[in-house]
Design an enzyme around this catalytic site. Structure first.
Site, mmCIF file in Angstrom:
data_model
loop_
_atom_site.group_PDB
_atom_site.id
_atom_site.type_symbol
_atom_site.label_atom_id
_atom_site.label_comp_id
_atom_site.label_asym_id
_atom_site.label_seq_id
_atom_site.Cartn_x
_atom_site.Cartn_y
_atom_site.Cartn_z
ATOM 1 N N THR A 126 124.975 -14.863 -26.169
ATOM 2 C CA THR A 126 123.865 -15.544 -26.037
ATOM 3 C C THR A 126 122.688 -14.712 -26.424
ATOM 4 O O THR A 126 122.763 -13.286 -25.791
ATOM 5 C CB THR A 126 123.425 -16.343 -24.862
ATOM 6 N N ILE A 127 121.549 -14.966 -27.016
ATOM 7 C CA ILE A 127 120.565 -14.067 -27.069
ATOM 8 C C ILE A 127 119.968 -13.990 -25.585
ATOM 9 O O ILE A 127 118.973 -12.975 -25.393
ATOM 10 C CB ILE A 127 119.667 -14.234 -28.170
ATOM 11 N N ASP A 128 119.926 -14.977 -24.555
ATOM 12 C CA ASP A 128 119.232 -15.270 -23.705
ATOM 13 C C ASP A 128 119.577 -13.869 -22.564
ATOM 14 O O ASP A 128 119.308 -13.687 -21.393
ATOM 15 C CB ASP A 128 119.407 -16.297 -22.923
ATOM 16 N N ARG A 163 90.950 -10.867 -27.880
ATOM 17 C CA ARG A 163 91.478 -12.220 -27.723
ATOM 18 C C ARG A 163 92.506 -12.273 -26.684
ATOM 19 O O ARG A 163 93.226 -10.878 -26.559
ATOM 20 C CB ARG A 163 92.131 -12.846 -29.013
ATOM 21 N N MET A 170 112.229 -16.565 -26.417
ATOM 22 C CA MET A 170 113.410 -17.540 -25.961
ATOM 23 C C MET A 170 113.884 -17.204 -24.758
ATOM 24 O O MET A 170 113.642 -16.093 -23.824
ATOM 25 C CB MET A 170 114.361 -17.455 -26.860
ATOM 26 N N ARG A 267 95.046 -17.191 -28.453
ATOM 27 C CA ARG A 267 95.825 -17.738 -29.605
ATOM 28 C C ARG A 267 97.194 -17.730 -29.093
ATOM 29 O O ARG A 267 97.651 -16.882 -28.282
ATOM 30 C CB ARG A 267 95.867 -16.546 -30.698
ATOM 31 N N ARG A 276 116.432 -15.048 -33.371
ATOM 32 C CA ARG A 276 118.013 -15.143 -33.491
ATOM 33 C C ARG A 276 118.453 -15.028 -34.928
ATOM 34 O O ARG A 276 119.675 -14.978 -35.177
ATOM 35 C CB ARG A 276 118.441 -16.526 -33.028
HETATM 36 O O1 F6P Z 1 120.632 -20.387 -25.724
HETATM 37 C C1 F6P Z 1 120.152 -19.581 -26.610
HETATM 38 C C2 F6P Z 1 118.902 -20.273 -27.244
HETATM 39 O O2 F6P Z 1 118.328 -19.625 -28.188
HETATM 40 C C3 F6P Z 1 117.812 -20.607 -26.210
HETATM 41 O O3 F6P Z 1 117.026 -19.351 -26.006
HETATM 42 C C4 F6P Z 1 117.056 -21.554 -26.826
HETATM 43 O O4 F6P Z 1 116.361 -22.423 -25.856
HETATM 44 C C5 F6P Z 1 118.119 -22.332 -27.565
HETATM 45 O O5 F6P Z 1 119.103 -21.568 -27.835
HETATM 46 C C6 F6P Z 1 117.689 -22.923 -28.828
HETATM 47 O O6 F6P Z 1 118.468 -23.959 -29.054
HETATM 48 P P1 F6P Z 1 118.403 -24.506 -30.426
HETATM 49 O O7 F6P Z 1 118.778 -23.757 -31.612
HETATM 50 O O8 F6P Z 1 119.344 -25.821 -30.498
HETATM 51 O O9 F6P Z 1 117.016 -25.248 -30.798
#
Ligand code: F6P
Length: 344
Positions: A126-128, A163, A170, A267, A276
């Site tokens: 996961t990127i998270d 600004r 994410m 903004r 991603r």
């Molecule tokens: O869980 C990884 C993630 O990139 C989250 O950071 C993000 O909320 C979600 O996937 C987005 O998912 P989707 O590609 O279904 O919009």
């Protein structure tokens, strides 16, 4: 051995690098045949496959996305989904399955390994960076690089116009990307899901900066950040068909409120899926490659129900169960002891 592999959940830079490493080590060192399942668990249920070999994987190391395609969803959600998975194992003569996925896919993999005794190993993705059990997931480093580059660029335009830029990154449950990118990009404020934010404090802080003669602030907010209950009106939550809340938009709420309360021009920048997409960083390519090699080795050790994880500088096996039903919050020392030093 005949080894299946699938990529599940949201895509992530480095997936192809994992596949390439599984194939390389499996084919050349273990004499394995690797079968890729298309579109995650749907491909397993529907027996949609493609052969993966060293020749096919050539050139995929720097490519984002996944050559197998990916989806959310689980065989447990289909009337005879689990039966179909068993049939696929039997019909294809599969000796093992490698599941490269996030919490959702790993939960399914864990259930199939424990409740159905299927020979499955996992690779966390996961990127998270919020999977419990591993110090880091691949894709995270790439997302942070992309967010940091964006913030660097926003500084100059923000300064030219004096600004406040509110940058949404994410991170649905955790503030790893927000904190890392905020620290690396020199943000004035970082808002994360782990700590409900106080919009009064955010505005007071921005005013204070301005009073000190500073201008142009960058506010980094994780998409999953929420205000202290009752302090700010936010949109009703919308869920997709898998029960995932559709996030995105908190930056708009913050920017509007900051603009109204402080009078600063604001903004919004939503980085979204840009984080991603595209090529993984060198760090993520190495981590993915190490995970892939370790995963096929784990298959040959019969490490069913386990996943490969990064602990310190080592790749080791750990029970997949650790990743199920919870997420890894940001290390608060990074927030309080480091990030906050630069908010004052
Ligand atoms: O869980 C990884 C993630 O990139 C989250 O950071 C993000 O909320 C979600 O996937 C987005 O998912 P989707 O590609 O279904 O919009």
């Amino acid at each position: 051995m005949r080894v299946g592999v699938l990529t599940g959940g949201g895509d992530c830079p480095g997936l192809n690098a994992v596949l390439r490493a599984v194939v390389r080590k499996g084919e050349r060192f273990h004499g394995d045949e690797i079968i890729g399942f298309l579109d995650a668990w749907d491909g397993v249920r529907e027996r949609r496959t493609m052969p993966l070999n060293v020749d096919f994987m050539r050139g995929t190391l720097p490519r984002g996305g996944t050559v197998l395609g990916t989806r959310r969803g689980s065989p447990f959600d289909h009337p005879d989904g689990v039966g179909q998975v068993h049939e696929t194992f039997a019909d294809l003569g599969l000796d093992a399955l490698i599941v490269i996925g996030g919490n959702g896919s790993l939960s399914v993999a864990h259930r199939l390994a424990t409740e159905e005794s299927l020979p499955i190993v996992g690779v966390p993705k996961t990127i998270d960076n919020d999977i419990v059990g591993t110090d880091m997931t691949f894709g995270f480093h790439t997302a942070v690089e992309i967010a940091t580059e964006a913030i660097d660029r926003l500084h100059t335009t923000a300064e030219s116009h004096d600004r406040v830029m509110v940058v949404e990154v994410m991170g649905r449950h955790s503030g790893w990307i927000a904190a890392y990118a905020g620290i690396a990009g020199g943000a004035s404020v970082v808002l994360i899901p782990e700590i409900p934010f106080d919009i009064d404090k955010v505005c007071a802080h921005l005013n204070r900066r301005h009073d000190k003669g500073r201008y142009a602030s960058i506010v980094v907010v994780a998409e999953g950040a929420e205000p202290i209950p009752g302090t700010l009106d936010v949109d009703e939550k919308v869920y997709d068909k898998f029960g995932h809340v559709r996030l995105g938009g908190i930056a708009d709420v913050i920017a509007r409120e900051v603009g109204e309360r402080t009078g600063f021009e604001t903004r919004v920048v939503l980085l979204g899926h840009v984080q991603r997409g595209g090529t993984p960083t060198a760090f993520d390519r190495v981590l993915s490659t190490r995970f892939g090699v370790a995963a096929i080795d784990l298959v040959h050790e019969g490490g069913w129900g386990q996943m490969v994880v990064l602990r310190g500088t080592d790749i080791v096996p750990a029970p997949m169960e650790q990743a199920v039903g919870r997420t890894k919050p940001l290390d608060m020392r990074l927030y309080h002891d480091v990030a906050e030093v630069f908010f004052a």
